[in-house]
Scaffold this motif. Structure first.
Motif, mmCIF file in Angstrom:
data_model
loop_
_atom_site.group_PDB
_atom_site.id
_atom_site.type_symbol
_atom_site.label_atom_id
_atom_site.label_comp_id
_atom_site.label_asym_id
_atom_site.label_seq_id
_atom_site.Cartn_x
_atom_site.Cartn_y
_atom_site.Cartn_z
ATOM 1 N N LYS A 280 -5.622 -3.549 3.774
ATOM 2 C CA LYS A 280 -4.742 -4.651 3.343
ATOM 3 C C LYS A 280 -3.271 -4.239 3.525
ATOM 4 O O LYS A 280 -2.960 -3.477 4.424
ATOM 5 C CB LYS A 280 -5.076 -5.082 1.910
ATOM 6 N N MET A 281 -2.377 -4.743 2.663
ATOM 7 C CA MET A 281 -0.955 -4.396 2.819
ATOM 8 C C MET A 281 -0.631 -3.208 1.912
ATOM 9 O O MET A 281 0.166 -3.319 0.971
ATOM 10 C CB MET A 281 -0.075 -5.619 2.495
ATOM 11 N N ASN A 282 -1.308 -2.098 2.183
ATOM 12 C CA ASN A 282 -1.135 -0.902 1.354
ATOM 13 C C ASN A 282 -0.786 0.303 2.213
ATOM 14 O O ASN A 282 -1.159 0.376 3.374
ATOM 15 C CB ASN A 282 -2.431 -0.605 0.594
ATOM 16 N N GLY A 283 -0.116 1.242 1.580
ATOM 17 C CA GLY A 283 0.153 2.523 2.219
ATOM 18 C C GLY A 283 1.505 2.590 2.882
ATOM 19 O O GLY A 283 2.231 1.594 3.005
ATOM 20 N N ASN A 284 1.853 3.798 3.265
ATOM 21 C CA ASN A 284 3.052 4.029 4.070
ATOM 22 C C ASN A 284 2.690 5.156 5.031
ATOM 23 O O ASN A 284 1.558 5.651 5.028
ATOM 24 C CB ASN A 284 4.263 4.388 3.199
ATOM 25 N N ARG A 285 3.616 5.536 5.855
ATOM 26 C CA ARG A 285 3.311 6.527 6.882
ATOM 27 C C ARG A 285 2.663 7.776 6.285
ATOM 28 O O ARG A 285 1.673 8.283 6.798
ATOM 29 C CB ARG A 285 4.634 6.851 7.602
ATOM 30 N N SER A 286 3.226 8.211 5.143
ATOM 31 C CA SER A 286 2.739 9.461 4.586
ATOM 32 C C SER A 286 1.346 9.316 3.956
ATOM 33 O O SER A 286 0.460 10.157 4.159
ATOM 34 C CB SER A 286 3.799 9.977 3.605
ATOM 35 N N SER A 287 1.117 8.219 3.216
ATOM 36 C CA SER A 287 -0.219 8.078 2.599
ATOM 37 C C SER A 287 -1.274 7.808 3.668
ATOM 38 O O SER A 287 -2.414 8.271 3.555
ATOM 39 C CB SER A 287 -0.223 6.980 1.532
#
Ligand code: PGA
Length: 249
Positions: free
Chosen positions: A14-21
């Motif tokens: 879905k709309m979760n996370g960022n580059r690092s996660s």
């Protein structure tokens, strides 16, 4: 007689996370033992598709969470199947309940998107599912059959389609459908495919369940004869996603 349908598990980030996660999720999947008996797909947010494709182990396919029904043009904010193919991906999720209920996508639009994505050579995870109010009114099959009909009218080759049954009341709520509740709808969908498409398509098409699937409840669901895998939201961001991939082991 049960056909040999390969177990299929999709992770919808879905709309979760960022580059690092996302880097962390991929690193965990890359070092995990992922059963070759399962088709595994992850669907990151659009801006991370290319990065995910470049860095994830080759045994795991990458899917887009959505696409539009045209190949290019003045459709600000949209992504086409041609673009998804262009970065080397093979899959797209369409008709997710959040597309239907947050963004107002209709059965007709979803059907058109499915038809276009398939014609461009993508494989489609096509989602259907009833609201709690539909279920309480005894309209589950009516709603789900109407959704699957709009999809079906746009499918020529069912080998490129996986159906995801995701009751809306179970998505992100922690209220997973019981194995019996899910099995009942999966069986009814298979009977619908048998009546409306063909016995062969009914036997060979994977019907996966989604809605609050986690490492603890996946095994009982996976034992049901008509549950051929899962579409997983929240738990696909966590290490337990690997347990869900291996639910049939
Ligand atoms: P959930 O989402 O597993 O977080 O309930 C499922 C989905 O929306 O595909």
């Amino acid at each position: 007689m049960a056909a040999a349908r390969k177990f299929f598990v999709g992770g919808n980030w879905k709309m979760n996370g960022n580059r690092s996660s996302i880097e962390g999720i991929i690193a965990n999947l890359n070092k995990s033992e992922v059963s070759i008996e399962t088709d595994v797909i992850v669907a990151p947010p659009a801006v991370y598709l290319d990065y995910t494709k470049q860095t994830i182990q080759s045994g795991i396919k990458v899917a887009a969470q959505n696409c539009y029904k045209e190949s290019k043009g003045a459709f600000t904010g949209e992504t086409s199947p041609a673009m998804i193919k262009d970065i080397g991906l093979e899959w797209v999720i369409l008709g997710h309940s959040e597309r239907r209920h947050v963004f107002g996508e209709t059965d007709q639009l979803i059907g058109e998107k499915v038809g276009h994505a398939l014609s461009e050579g993508l494989q489609v995870i096509a989602c259907v599912g009833e609201l709690l109010s539909d279920r309480e009114a005894g309209n589950t099959n009516e709603v789900v059959f109407k959704q699957v009909k709009a999809i079906s009218e746009n499918v020529k080759d069912w080998s490129n389609v996986v159906i995801a049954y995701e009751p809306v009341w179970a998505i992100g709520t922690g209220k997973v459908a019981s194995p019996e509740q899910a099995q009942e709808v999966h069986n009814d969908l298979r009977v619908w495919l048998s009546d409306q498409v063909s016995v062969d398509v009914a036997q060979s098409t994977r019907i996966i369940y989604g809605g609050s699937v986690n490492g603890a409840n996946c095994k009982a669901l996976a034992k049901q004869p008509d549950i051929d895998g899962f579409l997983v939201g929240g738990a696909s961001l966590k290490p337990e996603f690997v347990d869900i991939i291996n639910a049939r082991q």
